[in-house]
Write a protein that holds these residues in place. Structure first.
Motif, PDB file in Angstrom:
ATOM      1  N   HIS A 256       0.609  -1.123   0.011  1.00 13.74           N
ATOM      2  CA  HIS A 256       0.093   0.064  -0.137  1.00 13.74           C
ATOM      3  C   HIS A 256       0.633   1.025   0.057  1.00 13.74           C
ATOM      4  CE1 HIS A 256      -3.840  -1.918   0.371  1.00 13.74           C
ATOM      5  NE2 HIS A 256      -2.537  -2.997   1.723  1.00 13.74           N
ATOM      6  N   VAL A 257       1.963   1.236   0.597  1.00 15.51           N
ATOM      7  CA  VAL A 257       2.684   2.283   0.830  1.00 15.51           C
ATOM      8  C   VAL A 257       3.613   2.751  -0.991  1.00 15.51           C
ATOM      9  CG1 VAL A 257       4.835   3.558   1.498  1.00 15.51           C
ATOM     10  CG2 VAL A 257       4.053   2.061   3.167  1.00 15.51           C
ATOM     11  N   VAL A 258       3.499   1.640  -1.534  1.00 17.89           N
ATOM     12  CA  VAL A 258       4.484   1.566  -2.585  1.00 17.89           C
ATOM     13  C   VAL A 258       3.279   2.509  -3.512  1.00 17.89           C
ATOM     14  CG1 VAL A 258       4.958   0.907  -5.036  1.00 17.89           C
ATOM     15  CG2 VAL A 258       6.388   0.337  -2.470  1.00 17.89           C
ATOM     16  N   GLN A 259       2.065   1.564  -3.731  1.00 15.41           N
ATOM     17  CA  GLN A 259       1.363   2.202  -4.525  1.00 15.41           C
ATOM     18  C   GLN A 259       0.679   3.676  -4.314  1.00 15.41           C
ATOM     19  OE1 GLN A 259      -2.985   0.580  -3.437  1.00 15.41           O
ATOM     20  NE2 GLN A 259      -3.476  -0.509  -5.192  1.00 15.41           N
ATOM     21  N   LEU A 260       0.743   3.934  -2.824  1.00 17.97           N
ATOM     22  CA  LEU A 260       0.593   5.089  -2.686  1.00 17.97           C
ATOM     23  C   LEU A 260       1.244   6.377  -3.576  1.00 17.97           C
ATOM     24  CD1 LEU A 260      -1.249   7.577  -1.318  1.00 17.97           C
ATOM     25  CD2 LEU A 260      -0.029   7.320   0.612  1.00 17.97           C
ATOM     26  N   ALA A 261       2.644   5.999  -3.196  1.00 17.52           N
ATOM     27  CA  ALA A 261       3.714   6.347  -3.736  1.00 17.52           C
ATOM     28  C   ALA A 261       3.725   6.136  -5.835  1.00 17.52           C
ATOM     29  CB  ALA A 261       5.199   6.123  -3.861  1.00 17.52           C
ATOM     30  N   ASN A 262       3.544   4.768  -6.317  1.00 14.93           N
ATOM     31  CA  ASN A 262       2.417   5.173  -7.720  1.00 14.93           C
ATOM     32  C   ASN A 262       1.775   6.385  -7.957  1.00 14.93           C
ATOM     33  OD1 ASN A 262       4.901   3.127  -8.392  1.00 14.93           O
ATOM     34  ND2 ASN A 262       3.224   1.422  -7.657  1.00 14.93           N
ATOM     35  N   LYS A 263       0.393   6.056  -7.040  1.00 15.77           N
ATOM     36  CA  LYS A 263      -0.348   7.402  -7.652  1.00 15.77           C
ATOM     37  C   LYS A 263      -0.076   8.556  -7.633  1.00 15.77           C
ATOM     38  CE  LYS A 263      -4.643   4.512  -5.500  1.00 15.77           C
ATOM     39  NZ  LYS A 263      -5.304   4.010  -4.534  1.00 15.77           N
ATOM     40  N   ARG A 269       2.662  13.716 -12.976  1.00 18.72           N
ATOM     41  CA  ARG A 269       2.428  13.324 -14.775  1.00 18.72           C
ATOM     42  C   ARG A 269       1.290  14.031 -15.095  1.00 18.72           C
ATOM     43  NH1 ARG A 269      -0.188  10.354 -18.160  1.00 18.72           N
ATOM     44  NH2 ARG A 269      -0.571   8.897 -16.434  1.00 18.72           N
ATOM     45  N   ARG A 270       0.100  13.298 -14.969  1.00 21.48           N
ATOM     46  CA  ARG A 270      -0.772  14.874 -15.399  1.00 21.48           C
ATOM     47  C   ARG A 270      -0.966  16.039 -15.125  1.00 21.48           C
ATOM     48  NH1 ARG A 270      -3.388  10.126 -12.260  1.00 21.48           N
ATOM     49  NH2 ARG A 270      -4.180   8.005 -14.317  1.00 21.48           N
ATOM     50  N   ARG A 271      -0.456  16.682 -14.042  1.00 26.77           N
ATOM     51  CA  ARG A 271      -0.771  18.095 -13.750  1.00 26.77           C
ATOM     52  C   ARG A 271       0.163  18.305 -14.558  1.00 26.77           C
ATOM     53  NH1 ARG A 271       2.022  21.244 -10.493  1.00 26.77           N
ATOM     54  NH2 ARG A 271       3.735  19.545  -9.582  1.00 26.77           N
ATOM     55  N   ARG A 292       4.510   3.778 -18.321  1.00 25.65           N
ATOM     56  CA  ARG A 292       3.896   2.303 -17.867  1.00 25.65           C
ATOM     57  C   ARG A 292       5.472   1.853 -17.159  1.00 25.65           C
ATOM     58  NH1 ARG A 292      -0.863   1.467 -18.114  1.00 25.65           N
ATOM     59  NH2 ARG A 292      -2.093   1.347 -20.069  1.00 25.65           N
ATOM     60  N   ARG A 293       6.929   2.901 -17.736  1.00 30.59           N
ATOM     61  CA  ARG A 293       8.515   2.399 -17.328  1.00 30.59           C
ATOM     62  C   ARG A 293       8.191   3.042 -15.901  1.00 30.59           C
ATOM     63  NH1 ARG A 293      11.635   2.271 -22.501  1.00 30.59           N
ATOM     64  NH2 ARG A 293      10.685  -0.348 -23.658  1.00 30.59           N
ATOM     65  N   LEU A 294       7.439   4.147 -15.727  1.00 25.62           N
ATOM     66  CA  LEU A 294       7.678   5.420 -14.283  1.00 25.62           C
ATOM     67  C   LEU A 294       6.768   4.072 -12.959  1.00 25.62           C
ATOM     68  CD1 LEU A 294       6.837   8.641 -15.523  1.00 25.62           C
ATOM     69  CD2 LEU A 294       9.084   7.829 -14.620  1.00 25.62           C
ATOM     70  N   LEU A 295       6.175   2.838 -13.693  1.00 27.37           N
ATOM     71  CA  LEU A 295       5.126   1.979 -12.051  1.00 27.37           C
ATOM     72  C   LEU A 295       6.213   1.428 -11.727  1.00 27.37           C
ATOM     73  CD1 LEU A 295       2.047   2.666 -13.486  1.00 27.37           C
ATOM     74  CD2 LEU A 295       3.196   3.710 -12.578  1.00 27.37           C
ATOM     75  N   PRO A 296       7.150   0.564 -12.634  1.00 27.14           N
ATOM     76  CA  PRO A 296       7.903  -0.800 -12.130  1.00 27.14           C
ATOM     77  C   PRO A 296       9.090  -0.374 -11.468  1.00 27.14           C
ATOM     78  CG  PRO A 296       7.064  -1.109 -14.237  1.00 27.14           C
ATOM     79  CD  PRO A 296       7.264   0.349 -13.962  1.00 27.14           C
ATOM     80  N   GLY A 297       9.775  -1.362 -10.532  1.00 25.27           N
ATOM     81  CA  GLY A 297      10.466  -1.040  -9.497  1.00 25.27           C
ATOM     82  C   GLY A 297      12.271  -1.029 -10.903  1.00 25.27           C
ATOM     83  N   TRP A 327       9.121  10.303  -9.102  1.00 22.81           N
ATOM     84  CA  TRP A 327      10.827   8.733  -9.259  1.00 22.81           C
ATOM     85  C   TRP A 327      11.546   8.438  -8.342  1.00 22.81           C
ATOM     86  CZ3 TRP A 327      15.258   6.278 -10.860  1.00 22.81           C
ATOM     87  CH2 TRP A 327      15.014   5.302 -11.186  1.00 22.81           C
ATOM     88  N   THR A 328      12.161   9.115  -8.574  1.00 15.18           N
ATOM     89  CA  THR A 328      13.513   8.959  -7.706  1.00 15.18           C
ATOM     90  C   THR A 328      13.322   9.253  -5.934  1.00 15.18           C
ATOM     91  OG1 THR A 328      14.757   9.760  -9.084  1.00 15.18           O
ATOM     92  CG2 THR A 328      15.810   9.702  -6.771  1.00 15.18           C
ATOM     93  N   ALA A 329      12.152   9.723  -5.648  1.00 16.88           N
ATOM     94  CA  ALA A 329      11.370   9.571  -4.173  1.00 16.88           C
ATOM     95  C   ALA A 329      10.976   8.379  -3.696  1.00 16.88           C
ATOM     96  CB  ALA A 329      10.766  10.792  -3.921  1.00 16.88           C
ATOM     97  N   ARG A 330      10.037   8.004  -5.179  1.00 16.76           N
ATOM     98  CA  ARG A 330       9.595   6.666  -5.087  1.00 16.76           C
ATOM     99  C   ARG A 330      11.176   5.371  -4.873  1.00 16.76           C
ATOM    100  NH1 ARG A 330       7.223   2.797  -8.553  1.00 16.76           N
ATOM    101  NH2 ARG A 330       9.432   3.582  -9.919  1.00 16.76           N
TER     102      ARG A 330
END
Length: 437
Positions: A256-263, A269-271, A292-297, A327-330
């Motif tokens: 859930h923590v990584v999911q929050l970071a992906n969101k 990106r949208r903003r 798509r490549r921003l979401l995987p580790g 992305w680096t923060a994630r």
């Protein structure tokens, strides 16, 4: 009388008299009573010798081969000779076919086990066995009571998560014309997050008072054995655990923590696209191609994929730099979460946490700062995950099974039936009935 035919039929107390084949290919088996105790009156137990007449019944039994098999039981009606017995007459009955029964006991048991252990729906079991839907449902309820009444083993780690029962219902407000939710039905599941017992119980709703129902009905000794409670980032669940299980350590899993970071990355990106381009992302935009490549580790990307993503975002200037910062923060957050189950010392964990906080504070991105504030509020629970290694991954897996069961049954109207079905399905492994392939 061929004794081997009686053994093949397998109905204790009944003997095969003859077998005939009808014009349509159906086999008709004529049965007689072979159990002498059938002459005993069911009320007073007195054996009688006076026959009043003969009765024919056609009890349905388990399928035998591809052709239909009719069973005709030629049984006798007896006079009861007990002096004080209020019953005057009675018909013969055996354990598998009680008096007045239209189906055998083993057929009823098989119908209940198909739904409970074999993953079959009630409709499919009724079609396969040639039974009405209410009969199969009653048999399943009887078989399911064995699961709900079984004693549970001690639980060390408890997983708590919610799943929605059906779709959300909406109604249009006649005054404002806006659509408003009428019923948002949720179930909260309690899962053995460390063992194999599966779903331990469910409660209707997901508010703190609803979550407290299961701990309140659990024996005190069993509650004290729960050392960890794995949840998602829900303040309501955390408050309920602190009230109902004050001795348990609350754990927030890495999923859930990584999911929050992906969101957070998708929001950035949208903003940024809307702010700098004045529109939504399009296929020719570099940030859209790299979404798509921003979401995987990082470890899940090949060197070529990572280089393509990095170079494309670097060329995108302001948008790309902002996305790479997020992305680096994630990734720094994931480095910290990766310390779980590695026996990392607190100095390394603290150093990684300091690097994360420093990077997010210096990023200047509102979404990144919001993420780190959320991490800081939940840091006690996240640190407990890093120390213990427990997560609610099993809760998420069981939620998936619950949704598959509801989908196969085309939804449930009765919440009690849904809880019973999901409880039986998710405890097969503990009961020695693995999920069918």
């Amino acid at each position: 009388m061929d004794n081997s035919t009686t053994l093949l039929l397998g109905l204790d107390g009944l003997a095969v008299e003859k077998v005939e084949r009808l014009v349509d290919g159906t086999r008709r088996v004529h049965l007689t009573t072979a159990d002498e105790s059938a002459r005993a009156c069911p009320s007073c137990g007195v054996f009688t010798v006076h026959v009043k007449g003969f009765v024919q019944t056609r009890p349905r039994d388990l399928p035998c081969g591809e052709r239909r098999l009719q069973r005709v039981w030629h049984k006798r009606r007896w006079y009861c000779t007990g002096p004080a017995c209020p019953r005057r007459t009675f018909t013969e009955q055996v354990r598998q076919v009680p008096a007045g029964a239209r189906i055998t006991g083993r057929l009823r048991d098989a119908a209940g086990r198909r739904v409970r252990d074999a993953g079959s729906t009630v409709v499919q079991a009724a079609r396969d066995l040639g039974l009405p839907w209410p009969t199969v449902m009653d048999a399943f309820r009887t078989a399911g009571q064995e699961v709900t009444a079984a004693a549970l083993e001690p639980v060390e780690a408890l997983g708590i998560d919610e799943t929605r029962r059906g779709r959300m219902q909406w109604r249009q407000n006649p005054e404002t014309g806006r659509w408003e939710p009428v019923a948002d039905r949720w179930h909260t599941g309690f899962v053995d997050a460390f063992g194999i017992q599966g779903l331990l119980g469910q409660a209707g709703g997901r508010a703190p008072p609803d979550v407290l129902v299961w701990p309140a009905t659990t024996p005190l000794q069993r509650r004290r054995q729960i050392r960890y409670a794995a949840i998602d980032m829900s303040p309501g669940y955390r408050a309920a655990i602190r009230t109902g299980l004050p001795h348990a350590t609350v754990v927030v899993g890495h999923f859930h923590v990584v999911q929050l970071a992906n969101k957070m990355i998708n929001t950035v990106r949208r903003r940024t696209t809307a702010a700098l381009r004045g529109r939504r992302g399009r296929a020719r935009d570099p940030e859209w191609k790299a979404r798509r490549r921003l979401l995987p580790g990082r470890e899940d990307l090949t060197d070529a994929q990572f280089s393509t993503m990095w170079n494309a975002l670097t060329d995108a200037k302001a948008i790309g730099t902002t996305l790479l910062t997020a992305w680096t923060a994630r990734e720094r957050l994931r480095d910290q979460l990766a310390c779980a189950r590695t026996d990392a010392d607190r100095h390394r964990i603290g150093h990684l946490h300091w690097k994360l906080l420093t990077w997010c504070a210096d990023s200047g991105i509102p979404e990144v700062r919001t993420l780190v504030r959320t991490i800081d509020r939940w840091w006690t629970e996240i640190a407990a995950f890093i120390a213990a290694g427990h997560s609610n991954a099993r809760s998420e897996g069981i939620n998936r099974v619950i949704k598959l069961v509801a989908r196969a049954a085309h939804g449930f109207r009765n919440p009690a039936s849904q809880r019973l079905r999901t409880r039986c399905v998710t405890t097969r492994r503990a009961r020695g009935h693995p999920h069918p392939a």
